[in-house]
Design an enzyme around this catalytic site. Structure first.
Site, PDB file in Angstrom:
ATOM      1  N   GLY A  14       0.943  -1.048   0.154  1.00 17.20           N
ATOM      2  CA  GLY A  14       0.049   0.440   0.017  1.00 17.20           C
ATOM      3  C   GLY A  14       0.986   1.151  -0.199  1.00 17.20           C
ATOM      4  CB  ALA A  17       4.239   3.426  -4.489  1.00 16.08           C
ATOM      5  CB  VAL A  51      10.491  10.030   6.830  1.00 14.06           C
ATOM      6  CG1 VAL A  51      10.117   9.136   8.578  1.00 14.06           C
ATOM      7  CG2 VAL A  51      11.160   9.771   6.058  1.00 14.06           C
ATOM      8  CB  ALA A  54       8.568  17.854   1.558  1.00 14.83           C
ATOM      9  CE  LYS A  82       9.019  22.433  -1.024  1.00 12.62           C
ATOM     10  NZ  LYS A  82       8.948  20.762  -1.732  1.00 12.62           N
ATOM     11  CB  THR A 350      11.770  13.751  -6.562  1.00 12.94           C
ATOM     12  OG1 THR A 350      13.097  12.901  -5.696  1.00 12.94           O
ATOM     13  CG2 THR A 350      12.242  14.407  -7.090  1.00 12.94           C
TER      14      THR A 350
END
Length: 504
Positions: A14, A17, A51, A54, A82, A350
């Site tokens: 899960g 991704a 973690v 962003a 952001k 990314t």
């Protein structure tokens, strides 16, 4: 028209991704007619790393395309907005001032004659302001505490491009709910066996059941449970160029009456760098470091010292990072994505972007009745290209540093040797502006010449230009920028006010 058989697609794992991929492929393949039965097998025993909190700004378009309500998404994930990343201490102090620069998501476009970047360079504005302050709107917004939104901004729209700070665990839960509501089958079980015939997966055993499929998507994280069964050791390490291979992540309370920042902070430490990402309910922080130079205890101590004694730590986690990517992401009937496919250290946020890219390629490469080797080769070539481009962009941040206070930073300058194209371009960029044509033909889908300039000139890698520009023309150009900044401030509101409105 020929009858189309419904095929089965099994996603193992899960997290972001698995559920981003499931949501995307279900919406693409099954919106008008059911082409795939999609099942996600998610282990209740194996947690997600969670973690990387962003994103880059392009993930906004993914959420919009999935039909997600932006405000609901933000509320469900304790999310904030952001507008970019503030880099601190990546070079030695200059004139007694801490080195810092801002990397926004904007594309600086202004001027019919000399472009804005060149004009900034040849008029000596570096003596009075940072590059990002001269050519972007976002730098002015964050100085006043403003985010990208106005009081009446439409969903996924703002005065400047923006991404998100989100709780990764809550995001996976939110996407899971939306995917299941849309018809994706969810199985809670741990995969205990993978049955393989040749280069294909026949079935996976999970709990008391066996799950067969025409296609399998490996979202099992660094383990690569499925893809490793087909080709063990199928990995291209990037640790020669990017030696940070460990992280310690800390969740802490926001201090006092802190208002969440509408930007990420990345501060260079002795053997790597620390991130600070503000959510509405807490701050996510962490230290990405070279585990060959300091121990996990030393890294945690350094991070805690950096955060200060006032920090109320909620959770501390140590992580091993496998930096690099698959040589082959797609083998037989199995595609690896997310951490199972590759990992670039989170300096430019990314992670979700790469999942998004892979899902998009699956959407085009899985349309044929049977996958050809040519399709697999195409998918693998493109995915390798994405990771290689991102690798050299991250190296750019390190190799320009003039810090010499540790072995790590002294070695960082030579990491460019492992990215020959970048090494040659840095020589060229000593004598000319970095421009679109320098990167044309690359695989990059997010970081263009604009982004390279923010890093190059934020790290004071200026070209030696000998050009005189008419003062009145320059004054006119930067007066336009000043007016645009004032207008941006006038139409936006403080980030804290925007977040308060979300609670209503």
């Amino acid at each position: 028209m020929a009858e189309v058989n419904t095929r089965s697609l099994v996603i193992v794992g899960g997290g972001s991704a698995g559920w981003m991929t499931a949501l995307y492929l279900n919406r693409l393949f099954n919106q008008d007619r059911k082409n795939f039965d999609i099942t996600v097998i998610e282990s209740p025993d194996i947690g997600i790393i969670g973690v990387g909190e962003a994103t880059v700004h392009s993930v906004r378009f993914f959420f919009a395309a999935m039909g997600l309500d932006e405000n609901e998404l933000l509320r469900a994930t304790n999310g904030t907005l952001k507008t970019g990343i503030m880099f601190r201490d990546w070079m030695k102090p200059r004139d007694g001032k801490t080195h810092e620069y801002f990397h926004p998501f904007e594309q600086a476009r202004l001027g019919r004659g000399l472009d804005l970047s060149s004009a900034w360079m040849v008029t000596g504005r570096d003596r009075a302001e940072r590059y990002d302050e001269g050519v972007s709107l976002s730098a002015a917004l964050i100085k006043k505490g403003h985010g990208p939104k106005g009081p009446n901004s439409a969903p996924y729209q703002g005065a400047v491009p923006y991404g998100y700070h989100i709780d990764a665990t809550l995001l996976a839960r939110f996407l899971r709910g939306k995917a299941v509501d849309a018809g994706v089958r969810h199985v809670e079980a741990t995969v205990t066996d993978v049955r393989v015939e040749g280069e294909n997966i026949v079935a996976v055993q999970a709990g008391d059941a066996e799950y067969c499929g025409d296609m399998f998507i490996d979202c099992t994280g660094f383990r690569g449970l499925l893809i490793e069964k087909l080709k063990p050791g199928n990995w291209n390490s990037f640790e020669d160029a990017l030696p940070c291979n460990k992280a310690v992540a800390i969740q802490r309370d926001l201090v006092g009456n802190e208002v969440p920042n509408p930007y990420t902070v990345a501060t260079a430490l002795s053997n790597g760098w620390a991130w600070q990402i503000d959510l509405t309910n807490r701050q996510g922080t962490g230290y990405v470091y070279d585990g060959n130079r300091i121990s996990k205890d030393e890294a945690e101590a350094e991070l805690r010292a950096f955060l200060g004694p006032q920090s109320n730590v909620l959770k501390c986690t140590h992580l091993n990072m496998k930096v690099g990517c698959r040589e082959e992401f797609w083998i037989g009937n199995c595609i690896a994505t997310g951490l199972a496919g590759g990992f670039i250290e989170p300096l430019e946020s990314t992670g979700l972007h790469l999942i998004n890219l892979a899902a998009g390629l699956m959407g085009t490469h899985l349309l044929a009745e049977e996958a050809s080797q040519a399709s697999r080769d195409s998918f693998n070539r493109l995915m390798r290209g994405f990771y290689q481009d991102l690798k050299q962009f991250i190296v750019l941040h390190y190799c320009l540093s003039n810090r010499d206070d540790s072995d790590f930073w002294r070695a960082a300058q030579s990491t460019v040797k492992h990215t020959p194209w970048l090494e040659s371009q840095l020589e060229i960029w000593k004598h000319k502006i970095c421009e679109f044509h320098d990167l044309a033909g690359s695989f990059s889908t997010t970081f263009s010449d604009e982004n390279y300039r923010y890093i190059l000139y934020g790290m004071q890698h200026y070209p030696a230009l000998n050009f005189q520009m008419d003062k009145s023309a320059a004054d006119s150009l930067f007066s336009q920028m000043k007016l645009m900044r004032e207008n941006a401030l006038a139409v936006t509101i403080p980030h804290g006010e925007f977040l308060d409105r979300l609670k209503m």
